[in-house]
Every structure is written in structure tokens, then in C-alpha cells.
Write an enzyme that holds these catalytic residues in place. Structure first.
Site, PDB file in Angstrom:
ATOM      1  N   ARG A  51      56.079  28.624 -26.577  1.00  0.00           N
ATOM      2  CA  ARG A  51      56.714  28.410 -27.912  1.00  0.00           C
ATOM      3  C   ARG A  51      56.956  29.789 -28.630  1.00  0.00           C
ATOM      4  NH1 ARG A  51      54.916  24.518 -31.315  1.00  0.00           N
ATOM      5  NH2 ARG A  51      53.167  24.042 -29.925  1.00  0.00           N
ATOM      6  N   THR A  52      56.181  30.965 -28.511  1.00  0.00           N
ATOM      7  CA  THR A  52      56.681  32.018 -29.005  1.00  0.00           C
ATOM      8  C   THR A  52      57.792  32.656 -28.085  1.00  0.00           C
ATOM      9  OG1 THR A  52      54.288  32.627 -29.954  1.00  0.00           O
ATOM     10  CG2 THR A  52      55.905  34.501 -29.834  1.00  0.00           C
ATOM     11  N   LYS A  80      48.945  43.431  -9.553  1.00  0.00           N
ATOM     12  CA  LYS A  80      48.560  44.172  -8.540  1.00  0.00           C
ATOM     13  C   LYS A  80      47.893  45.580  -8.972  1.00  0.00           C
ATOM     14  CE  LYS A  80      52.825  42.903  -6.213  1.00  0.00           C
ATOM     15  NZ  LYS A  80      54.240  43.200  -6.475  1.00  0.00           N
ATOM     16  N   ARG A 101      53.837  40.132 -25.353  1.00  0.00           N
ATOM     17  CA  ARG A 101      52.517  39.410 -25.670  1.00  0.00           C
ATOM     18  C   ARG A 101      51.490  39.748 -24.814  1.00  0.00           C
ATOM     19  NH1 ARG A 101      51.930  34.597 -28.919  1.00  0.00           N
ATOM     20  NH2 ARG A 101      49.789  33.635 -28.456  1.00  0.00           N
ATOM     21  N   HIS A 129      49.751  39.281 -34.980  1.00  0.00           N
ATOM     22  CA  HIS A 129      50.991  38.316 -34.506  1.00  0.00           C
ATOM     23  C   HIS A 129      51.933  38.195 -35.567  1.00  0.00           C
ATOM     24  CE1 HIS A 129      53.415  35.645 -32.614  1.00  0.00           C
ATOM     25  NE2 HIS A 129      52.597  34.411 -32.713  1.00  0.00           N
TER      26      HIS A 129
END
Ligand SMILES: [Zn+2]
Lengths: 306, 154
Positions: A51-52, A80, A101, A129
Site C-alpha cells: 500500500r505505502t 546476506k 521502510r 510514519h
């Protein structure tokens, strides 16, 4: 104008917020622009959020910019064992802007310290956010015609809900009155109540979600009670149904009342509410596009061109 | 023996250096650890459970030829807030003052949020002291507030 990172809503002044919202309104009137011609934005989603990511990538595309990046850290070198710092510095060689994010809290702040290009925090764990907060403020302003002197009722998980904590900070400039509705286990933490106390922001607390509270409200901000927050599933089952909004509860509500929700919802808004003209959560998500366009221009220091 | 004489004997004289006085006995070795005394080559005297009129018993650390930077020494306010510093030159106390928490703490405290970036990346922690009196601090990264009693020294 120099670009700057957007890591936390706390860094935004009243003027910053009002400027971003004004620019968002300009993008709503005319979303397709060429302000990012020749620019590359990196969307680094160490934690997936379709969504974001779609909202940010659409914003870049509608501004005429290009996007590189990844949508899942399991396909990158961080799986890794590469440090966040190395990944950020590598990407900084290629892009003009990082939108990231991450599941770890503080990751965006750290990234903004190690790189010279602006970083937009698209969510760092349970912490911040800021683009969600700004789109919430944009939605409030758009539906109410103002941000000041509003009665805002916030319902659901007030303990862990980061959108709720940021909303309080973002609204704190605009003389709000808050009503907090939550089951005992998910009450608003002291830290947020202290913020209100310090700024003389009035608030009331309730464990029952009643029509009486709804009828006083201009904004009803619903949130999801997340199953992951509970270790005791019995408690979750008991608590999750306390804060459910049904259409019949809205019959005596104010004409200007609008219902917001950061989405996705589970069962906290009954589906019979969807057809009520006071339901605004789908349009709210659409406002995210315009707000993010404004945030991107702000971060790149080109907001004067909008 | 006079009381004054007795008192002086408790603490061997220091020509030049720093005497850290009024350390709560339970915190003495934590203070020594925090100041990284184990890595110093200076002559160090550590004493505990001295009589103190003010606090019953107290600990004391004397370090010869060592003069601390303020931020370096002030970190001990995290675990022992009422400690008194004596800066000594030529057998004379030239400066005497209580330690106070600095505004910022870098690389000293561990964030107690396991999901904080500082616990998952090779980097220094950074905290802002948000309440000097209560000793409350806030992680600059995950923004978690930590009360004095929950502070974990690295
Ligand atoms: Zn932290």
C-alpha cells in the site's frame, strides 16, 4: 532551497505542516507534473508494504521521476548480512532521494545521518510514519474546511498505535479536543497524555464506545486492534470487539462528522458504514498520493516550484 | 588521635589528580567500570565503606595524574547522581563540584528496545537526557523513553 529528510512528525513546525498541506491541495488539483524530470527516487522497502510503496511510487511517477528499489529485503544484500549503512551508501551513489521502510525503529533516522541525500521515512517499525500523519491532517482539513478547534475521537489500539501517537503530535498545533476510546489494556500511554497536559490540550478517556461520544465529534479516527500485540489470545478475542463502529451508532452524529481509518481494517468498521456519506477512509487513502507528492518536493527542496 | 587526623588517614594524599568522593558503596565498582579504570595505567586507589556523616557509608576513587573531560566524568551521574569530584593539584583541592548528567549520552547506554536500530547495526547509541533530575533519557533513534531505573550501561 536545500532538501531535507522527513524522519519524524516531531520535526515539522506548524508552518511546515500548513505548507505541505497547501502543496498537497495543488497536486490534488493537478497531479500530473514534470517537477521530477531527470530525478531518480529509490524506494527501499526492507519490510514489505504494498500500500505505502504503491502510493509513493505513484507519487514519483506522476511527478515525472523514475523509481529504483526493492520491495522485500529477502532479495537484497541486507539478507546476506550487509549493514544498513552500506546499503544506504551504495544506493546514495545512484539516487537523488531515498524513500525507505524498515522493521527496525530508528532505521530512517540513522540512514539520514549516514547519507547526504534526503531520506523519507515510510515507516520504521512501531516508531514513525510521518507521511501517514500528514495525509491524515490533509484529510481532516479537507473534510472540515479547517484544522483548528476540532473535536477528535480516536478509537481502538491507543497503546501501540503509532499513527495515533503521531496524530496527537501533528494536531497539537491546532487547538484540538481529544476523546480517547480504548479497552483498558490498550489505553493511551502516559507519555502521550503528558504531551497533551503540557500543551493544555483537553482530552477525555473512555472504555465504552458510546453514541454520546460520537455525537460530540467532528472526526472519528478508527484504528485496528492488532492480534500480534497480544500474547493471550483469549484477551484479544475479548478486547477486539469493544471498539466496533456500526452504522446505527451514527444516526445522531454531527453533519460534518467524517470517519477516518489508516487502513487496512479488520472488523472495527462494520461494512454497513461504507455507504454512509460520513465514511471517508477510502478517499483518505487517495489523499496519500497528493500528500506524498508534496512531501517528496519538500524533501528535494523544490517545493517553491509547485 | 584527633578526628581530623583520623579522617585524613582514611584517604592517602594525592599530589595531582582526581578524587571521586561520596560514591554509594553499591555503585562503587559500577563507577569504576563506567570510567574504564581497568584500562588506565595511572595509580588508582579504590576504597569502600568509609564512614560518612552524610550517607553512612561511602566509596571513594582516587586517580593520580588524571583530569577528566566533563562529559567523560559526568556519565557517572547515570548511576551515582550525588558524587562529588575533587580536582587536586599540588596536594590542594582546586575545584570541588557534584557530577551532573550531561545533555547527551553517546555510546554509553544500551537501548533497551530490542527492535531499535542501535541493537542491530554496528553503531554508537545516542540518547538525549530529557529530565536531568529524574534521570530520564530518550533514544535518538527509536525515540523510546527510558527511566533511570531501567537504564542499561553498555
Ligand atoms: Zn533505541
Amino acid at each position: 532551497m536545500p532538501g531535507k529528510s522527513l524522519v519524524s512528525i516531531d520535526q515539522c513546525s506548524r508552518e511546515d505542516i500548513l505548507r505541505i498541506l497547501k502543496n498537497a491541495a495543488r497536486f490534488e488539483a493537478n497531479p500530473n507534473r514534470t517537477l521530477l524530470n531527470g530525478k531518480v527516487a529509490a524506494t527501499l522497502f526492507f519490510e514489505p508494504s504494498t500500500r505505502t510503496r504503491l502510493s509513493f511510487e505513484t507519487a514519483v511517477n506522476r511527478l515525472g521521476g523514475r523509481v529504483v528499489g526493492f520491495q522485500d529485503a529477502s532479495t537484497t544484500s541486507s539478507s546476506k548480512g550487509e549493514t544498513l549503512k552500506d546499503t544506504i551508501l551504495m544506493v546514495s551513489n545512484y539516487a537523488d532521494l531515498i524513500i525507505m521502510r524498515h522493521h527496525l525503529e530508528g532505521a530512517a533516522r540513522y540512514a539520514s545521518e549516514v547519507t547526504g541525500i534526503p531520506v523519507i521515512n515510510a515507516g520504521d517499525g512501531a516508531n514513525q510514519h510521518p507521511s501517514q500523519t500528514l495525509l491524515d491532517l490533509y484529510s481532516i482539513q479537507k473534510t472540515q474546511g479547517k484544522l483548528t478547534d476540532l473535536s477528535i475521537t480516536i478509537v481502538g489500539d491507543l497503546k501501540y498505535g503509532r499513527t495515533v501517537h503521531s496524530l496527537i503530535v501533528g494536531m497539537s498545533y491546532f487547538n484540538p479536543t481529544f476523546h480517547f476510546v480504548a479497552p483498558e489494556e490498550l489505553r493511551m500511554p502516559e507519555e502521550q497524555k503528558n504531551i497533551c497536559d503540557k500543551l493544555n490540550i483537553p482530552y477525555t478517556e473512555h472504555t465504552d464506545f458510546t453514541e454520546d461520544i460520537i455525537n460530540q465529534s467532528d472526526i472519528l479516527y478508527m484504528t485496528r486492534v492488532q492480534r500480534e500485540r497480544f500474547t493471550d489470545m483469549e484477551e484479544y478475542e475479548r478486547v477486539k470487539n469493544i471498539c466496533i463502529l456500526k452504522n446505527e451508532m451514527l444516526k445522531n452524529s454531527k453533519e460534518n462528522l467524517r470517519i477516518l481509518h489508516p487502513l487496512p481494517r479488520v472488523n472495527e468498521i462494520a461494512y454497513d458504514v461504507d455507504d454512509n456519506p460520513k465514511a471517508y477512509f477510502i478517499q483518505q487513502a487517495r489523499n496519500g498520493l497528493f500528500t506524498r507528492q508534496a512531501i517528496i518536493c519538500e524533501a528535494l527542496g523544490i517545493n517553491h516550484l509547485i | 588521635m584527633s578526628a581530623k587526623k583520623k579522617k585524613e588517614l582514611q584517604v592517602a594524599a594525592l599530589e595531582n589528580g582526581t578524587a571521586i568522593d561520596h560514591i554509594p558503596p553499591s555503585q562503587l565498582f559500577k563507577v569504576a567500570h563506567l570510567l574504564e579504570l581497568d584500562k588506565m595505567n595511572n595509580t588508582i586507589t579504590i576504597g569502600n565503606n568509609f564512614y560518612s556523616k552524610k550517607m553512612g557509608r561511602k566509596g571513594m576513587i582516587k586517580i593520580a595524574d588524571k583530569f577528566f573531560e566533563e562529559d567523560e566524568i559526568n556519565r557517572i551521574a547515570l548511576i551515582a547522581p550525588n558524587v562529588i569530584l575533587n580536582v587536586i593539584r599540588d596536594y590542594e583541592v582546586i575545584k570541588k563540584y557534584p557530577v551532573t548528567l550531561p545533555g547527551k549520552l553517546t555510546g554509553i547506554v544500551k537501548c533497551n528496545n530490542p527492535k531499535c536500530i542501535t541493537n542491530n547495526e554496528p553503531m554508537l547509541t545516542r540518547f538525549d537526557v530529557i529530565d536531568k533530575e529524574k534521570g530520564a533519557i530518550k533514544c535518538r533513534y527509536c525515540e523510546r523513553k527510558i527511566n533511570k531505573e531501567d537504564i542499561i550501561i553498555k
